[in-house]
Scaffold this motif. Structure first.
Motif, mmCIF file in Angstrom:
data_model
loop_
_atom_site.group_PDB
_atom_site.id
_atom_site.type_symbol
_atom_site.label_atom_id
_atom_site.label_comp_id
_atom_site.label_asym_id
_atom_site.label_seq_id
_atom_site.Cartn_x
_atom_site.Cartn_y
_atom_site.Cartn_z
ATOM 1 N N VAL A 52 0.872 -1.173 0.000
ATOM 2 C CA VAL A 52 0.000 0.000 0.000
ATOM 3 C C VAL A 52 0.904 1.216 0.000
ATOM 4 O O VAL A 52 1.534 1.540 1.003
ATOM 5 C CB VAL A 52 -0.940 0.015 1.212
ATOM 6 C CG1 VAL A 52 -1.775 1.292 1.218
ATOM 7 C CG2 VAL A 52 -1.843 -1.212 1.199
ATOM 8 N N ASP A 141 -10.443 2.480 3.517
ATOM 9 C CA ASP A 141 -8.999 2.561 3.353
ATOM 10 C C ASP A 141 -8.493 1.314 2.631
ATOM 11 O O ASP A 141 -9.133 0.260 2.661
ATOM 12 C CB ASP A 141 -8.307 2.712 4.708
ATOM 13 C CG ASP A 141 -8.653 1.573 5.649
ATOM 14 O OD1 ASP A 141 -8.050 0.483 5.511
ATOM 15 O OD2 ASP A 141 -9.533 1.757 6.522
ATOM 16 N N GLU A 143 -6.135 -0.775 3.262
ATOM 17 C CA GLU A 143 -5.860 -1.928 4.118
ATOM 18 C C GLU A 143 -7.113 -2.774 4.327
ATOM 19 O O GLU A 143 -7.055 -4.007 4.346
ATOM 20 C CB GLU A 143 -5.302 -1.467 5.468
ATOM 21 C CG GLU A 143 -3.906 -0.895 5.420
ATOM 22 C CD GLU A 143 -3.869 0.561 4.972
ATOM 23 O OE1 GLU A 143 -2.765 1.099 4.780
ATOM 24 O OE2 GLU A 143 -4.963 1.150 4.813
ATOM 25 N N THR A 144 -8.253 -2.110 4.461
ATOM 26 C CA THR A 144 -9.518 -2.837 4.621
ATOM 27 C C THR A 144 -9.841 -3.651 3.375
ATOM 28 O O THR A 144 -10.307 -4.793 3.458
ATOM 29 C CB THR A 144 -10.658 -1.848 4.906
ATOM 30 O OG1 THR A 144 -10.393 -1.155 6.122
ATOM 31 C CG2 THR A 144 -11.994 -2.574 5.015
ATOM 32 N N GLU A 147 -7.515 -6.795 3.237
ATOM 33 C CA GLU A 147 -7.939 -7.819 4.189
ATOM 34 C C GLU A 147 -9.236 -8.493 3.759
ATOM 35 O O GLU A 147 -9.442 -9.688 3.999
ATOM 36 C CB GLU A 147 -8.105 -7.186 5.574
ATOM 37 C CG GLU A 147 -6.807 -6.679 6.186
ATOM 38 C CD GLU A 147 -7.045 -5.935 7.480
ATOM 39 O OE1 GLU A 147 -8.230 -5.817 7.891
ATOM 40 O OE2 GLU A 147 -6.062 -5.462 8.085
#
Length: 232
Positions: A52, A141, A143-144, A147
């Motif tokens: 990221v 975001d 990162e979400t 995941e």
């Protein structure tokens, strides 16, 4: 009842047996010919870490297609008409889209829409029963997203898991698990295509060779039949 050796000597039986075996291999060539990759096509993949950077999910610069991410729409070099339509609404400050235009995509859960705002990823939520009538876009975001769309190695195909273990893979057919984010013990990675080559017209060449081998097998069977003793 077996044949008498005076009618069908051992050498003749061996000759006919070998001929029948060769004929069967030729006739049944569709079962194994695709594995031989006669058109010399090749798709090369590498396992790259997912990062990221500057609010954007990415991998190595060696990939061929701009790193489209499975599960995240509008990440390729050329956004579809639906992505462009959706992106226009976001740029106008609209995060609620009426599903009156068939170009709007609702199947993919997340979408990538870069712009002046800090947010470039959005979660899609369709509303309406029995058919979706509107689409809500919620900023999330990166990162979400990573995941959420990541899969475990067990969910990959056998070929993809082999490539994951080796760190690279070369195959004659495109890998269906390419561009999927994989959650491993060492972090998130992705199988990306880094090279592609072919020396012929692919399926057309293999189809022609297969038909020729099939006809040749029939010819060998007919010739073998003519070798059989006149008396049984």
């Amino acid at each position: 009842m077996g044949l008498r050796s005076s009618i069908w000597p051992p050498t003749q039986r061996q000759r006919i047996g070998v001929a029948v075996l060769v004929a069967l291999l030729l006739v049944l060539n569709p079962l194994y010919l695709p594995v031989l990759n006669l058109d010399m096509s090749a798709h090369t993949y590498a396992v790259e870490p997912v990062t990221v950077d500057d609010r954007t999910i990415g991998v190595a610069d060696t990939s061929l297609r701009g790193d489209p991410i499975d599960g995240v729409a509008c990440t390729g070099w050329r956004p579809s008409a639906g992505c462009s339509y959706e992106r226009t609404h976001i740029q106008q400050g609209t995060l609620e889209i009426e599903l009156v235009d068939p170009r709007v995509e609702i199947e993919t859960r997340y979408a990538y829409h870069p712009g002046a705002e800090d947010t470039v990823y959005y979660r899609r939520t369709a509303a309406g029963e029995p058919f979706p009538e509107s689409l809500s876009l919620e900023p999330v975001d990166p990162e979400t997203v990573v995941e959420s769309v990541a899969v475990s190695p067990e969910q990959l195909s056998v070929r993809a898991r082999l490539g994951l273990a080796l760190g690279w893979l070369q195959t004659d057919q495109p890998l269906t698990d390419a561009n999927r984010i994989v959650d491993t013990d060492d972090g998130y990675v992705m199988l990306v295509e880094t090279g592609r080559s072919w020396l012929s017209s692919g399926d057309t060449v293999e189809a022609g060779i297969s038909a020729f081998m099939f006809l040749l097998g029939l010819a060998v069977l007919w010739r073998t039949y003519k070798w059989l003793p006149a008396e049984w």
